[in-house]
Design a protein around this motif. Sequence first.
Motif, PDB file in Angstrom:
ATOM      1  N   TRP A 119      30.288 -58.833  29.923  1.00  0.00           N
ATOM      2  CA  TRP A 119      29.181 -59.745  29.954  1.00  0.00           C
ATOM      3  C   TRP A 119      27.704 -59.387  29.261  1.00  0.00           C
ATOM      4  O   TRP A 119      26.803 -60.547  29.006  1.00  0.00           O
ATOM      5  CB  TRP A 119      28.670 -59.310  31.546  1.00  0.00           C
ATOM      6  N   ARG A 120      27.444 -58.296  28.356  1.00  0.00           N
ATOM      7  CA  ARG A 120      26.510 -57.932  28.295  1.00  0.00           C
ATOM      8  C   ARG A 120      26.510 -58.190  26.384  1.00  0.00           C
ATOM      9  O   ARG A 120      25.455 -58.308  25.753  1.00  0.00           O
ATOM     10  CB  ARG A 120      26.355 -56.536  27.826  1.00  0.00           C
ATOM     11  N   PHE A 150      15.390 -57.532  32.470  1.00  0.00           N
ATOM     12  CA  PHE A 150      16.131 -57.817  32.854  1.00  0.00           C
ATOM     13  C   PHE A 150      16.781 -58.033  31.882  1.00  0.00           C
ATOM     14  O   PHE A 150      16.534 -58.898  29.723  1.00  0.00           O
ATOM     15  CB  PHE A 150      15.858 -59.008  33.849  1.00  0.00           C
ATOM     16  N   ALA A 165      22.617 -54.025  37.865  1.00  0.00           N
ATOM     17  CA  ALA A 165      23.314 -52.711  37.242  1.00  0.00           C
ATOM     18  C   ALA A 165      21.556 -52.158  37.191  1.00  0.00           C
ATOM     19  O   ALA A 165      21.384 -52.913  36.257  1.00  0.00           O
ATOM     20  CB  ALA A 165      24.270 -52.864  36.071  1.00  0.00           C
ATOM     21  N   PHE A 198      15.066 -51.314  45.534  1.00  0.00           N
ATOM     22  CA  PHE A 198      16.581 -50.936  45.004  1.00  0.00           C
ATOM     23  C   PHE A 198      16.199 -49.279  44.556  1.00  0.00           C
ATOM     24  O   PHE A 198      17.443 -48.091  43.513  1.00  0.00           O
ATOM     25  CB  PHE A 198      17.290 -51.002  43.972  1.00  0.00           C
ATOM     26  N   PHE A 236      21.075 -57.492  35.050  1.00  0.00           N
ATOM     27  CA  PHE A 236      21.371 -56.307  34.317  1.00  0.00           C
ATOM     28  C   PHE A 236      20.058 -55.519  34.155  1.00  0.00           C
ATOM     29  O   PHE A 236      19.139 -57.028  33.745  1.00  0.00           O
ATOM     30  CB  PHE A 236      21.755 -56.165  32.770  1.00  0.00           C
ATOM     31  N   ILE A 237      19.012 -54.388  34.061  1.00  0.00           N
ATOM     32  CA  ILE A 237      18.341 -53.775  34.184  1.00  0.00           C
ATOM     33  C   ILE A 237      18.093 -53.051  33.434  1.00  0.00           C
ATOM     34  O   ILE A 237      19.435 -51.880  34.226  1.00  0.00           O
ATOM     35  CB  ILE A 237      17.445 -53.948  36.302  1.00  0.00           C
ATOM     36  N   GLU A 290      19.647 -49.851  34.682  1.00  0.00           N
ATOM     37  CA  GLU A 290      20.098 -48.142  33.474  1.00  0.00           C
ATOM     38  C   GLU A 290      19.332 -47.802  33.748  1.00  0.00           C
ATOM     39  O   GLU A 290      18.377 -48.348  32.944  1.00  0.00           O
ATOM     40  CB  GLU A 290      20.934 -49.015  32.829  1.00  0.00           C
ATOM     41  N   TRP A 336      11.167 -52.326  34.579  1.00  0.00           N
ATOM     42  CA  TRP A 336      12.157 -53.198  34.606  1.00  0.00           C
ATOM     43  C   TRP A 336      12.448 -54.176  33.592  1.00  0.00           C
ATOM     44  O   TRP A 336      11.115 -54.722  33.627  1.00  0.00           O
ATOM     45  CB  TRP A 336      12.522 -53.825  35.913  1.00  0.00           C
TER      46      TRP A 336
END
Lengths: 226, 334
Positions: free
Chosen positions: B59-60, A60, A165, A102, A36-37, A167, A58
Amino acid sequence: MPPHIRRAIRHGAIAVAALAATIHLAAPAAAHPHVFIAARLTVVADASGQIAALDVDWTFDDIYSAYVTADLPKDKAGKPSAEALATLARQILVSLAEWRYFTEIVRLETGGIADNQNFGTPGEPVVRLDARGLAIAFRLPLAAPLLPDGQRLLIRQYDPSFYVAIETVNDGVGLAAPLAAACKAEIAEPKPPQTAHNLSEGSFQLQGATGGIGTMFASNVTIACR
Amino acid sequence: MSLRVVLAAALLVAAAGAALAQGAHPFGMPGGAAAPAAVEPGLVDSLLAWVRAEQAAYWRQLSGAVRAVGEEHASAATGTLVALSFMYGVLHAVGPGHGKAVVTAYVLTNERVLRRGLLVAALAALLQALVAIALTLGALALIAGATRTIEGGARALELASYALVITLGAVFALRGGIRLFVQDGARHDHLQDHGHDYHGHDHGHDHHSHHVAPAVAVANADWRVLAGLVVAMGARPCSGAILVLVFAWSAGLVWAGVLSALAMGVGTGLAVAVVASLAHAARLPVRWVGLRAGLDLARAGAVVAMLGGLAILLLGALLLVAALAAPAALVPGG
């Protein structure tokens, strides 16, 4: 209703459920996010005032940050060395090139898309590791700078496969100095899964873009200039 | 018959879809990366997107739950961690996967095997969790540069798993072929002595009754095939479990990671068991329709068994080729 008809209906329903389950197996989008970013973006201009680059920041998520730094040489305090982190960030950028970072920047015109922008090589990344996780910041230059006059740009960051992902954080989009006066940024948050069938204005399946499930989770950032 | 053919065809599509979804990725994790699927989002994508959004939400919360275990109110935090991991595991199983394809083919193409299919799903899920735990903790404890070792190990297990999928597909297809051949032979020659080493009888037919008693065939189940199923499905560790284990390790809460990995395995196993049950249930209406239509169900079943086996073989081959072709992880530790 005769019992055998009832049975047939019941069996039919089970068959449909089984088919649905089997079709699930066939779904093309296999990945689920493991990375997740949290992204911050700033559109920057060059000396002549043209739209020239995107500053990408970004962060992480903490689990991936722990994983990706687990092997790095540590100092006495148990923290990875600055050198090791810098090397890691450079390697991340090198491998991101193949994936166009990306990032997708397209010029919009009335009724659709004018063209998809290419990128140059990013500058040296800035890296930090703190309680929030690993973060890298880099400047992603446009291959050809754009005149801001009347320009409308759509900026999206996503991994097509949604393995990562990305965001855009709240108020995470900025415009650097000369552009701030002439342009306006708007973020349209993704609303999956409805967005798949109800694409809002400015959200397109881009020609030549890889698309994929990731688009459903991409924030649509629109930059409109006078 | 027609529905079976549809199911078999869907299986083939599943095979191709799952295989094409494999590829290199800059933040690739062992066994987790998928190449972009260049498709317009459709209805299934939308459903999957919803599942993925839910999964992402779980997951978060996981990292927070792991940390909370190390703080006050550990028992409540442990409950939360287990529940989150379980839900993550359930959702993990929604979507393509070679394990589901293999077990679906198994219960679709073999009669009277639901209970064994469920056992296989449970054991495979347990194996998957244990492999993740042993590989991750072993590497972290013993080796410098652990994540590279973990990825190398996971890759080797992945390749072995796909090779096993190919083998199982071949076995299924061969058995289907033997059944077909034997039935065709029986039609013309009632006196021949059958070699009933297969256990995939179709009992809906009424044209002959010279098969061995079903109980005997079931008792003669090929345990090697079952073990093969378990290993093919469970050898490749789930990257989510590996990530949580490394995170828990780095936070000094190893057992929280172990608990989480196990709970994920329980969730995944349960979900795969549901898929297997649905596939098995689909046989009933097919049989009913087939009987009404006067089809030769034994023959149709053998054909489907053969097609299902070939589909699994193809799936395994595609996965293996894709995995071999995929370059090593591009990011150190990633």
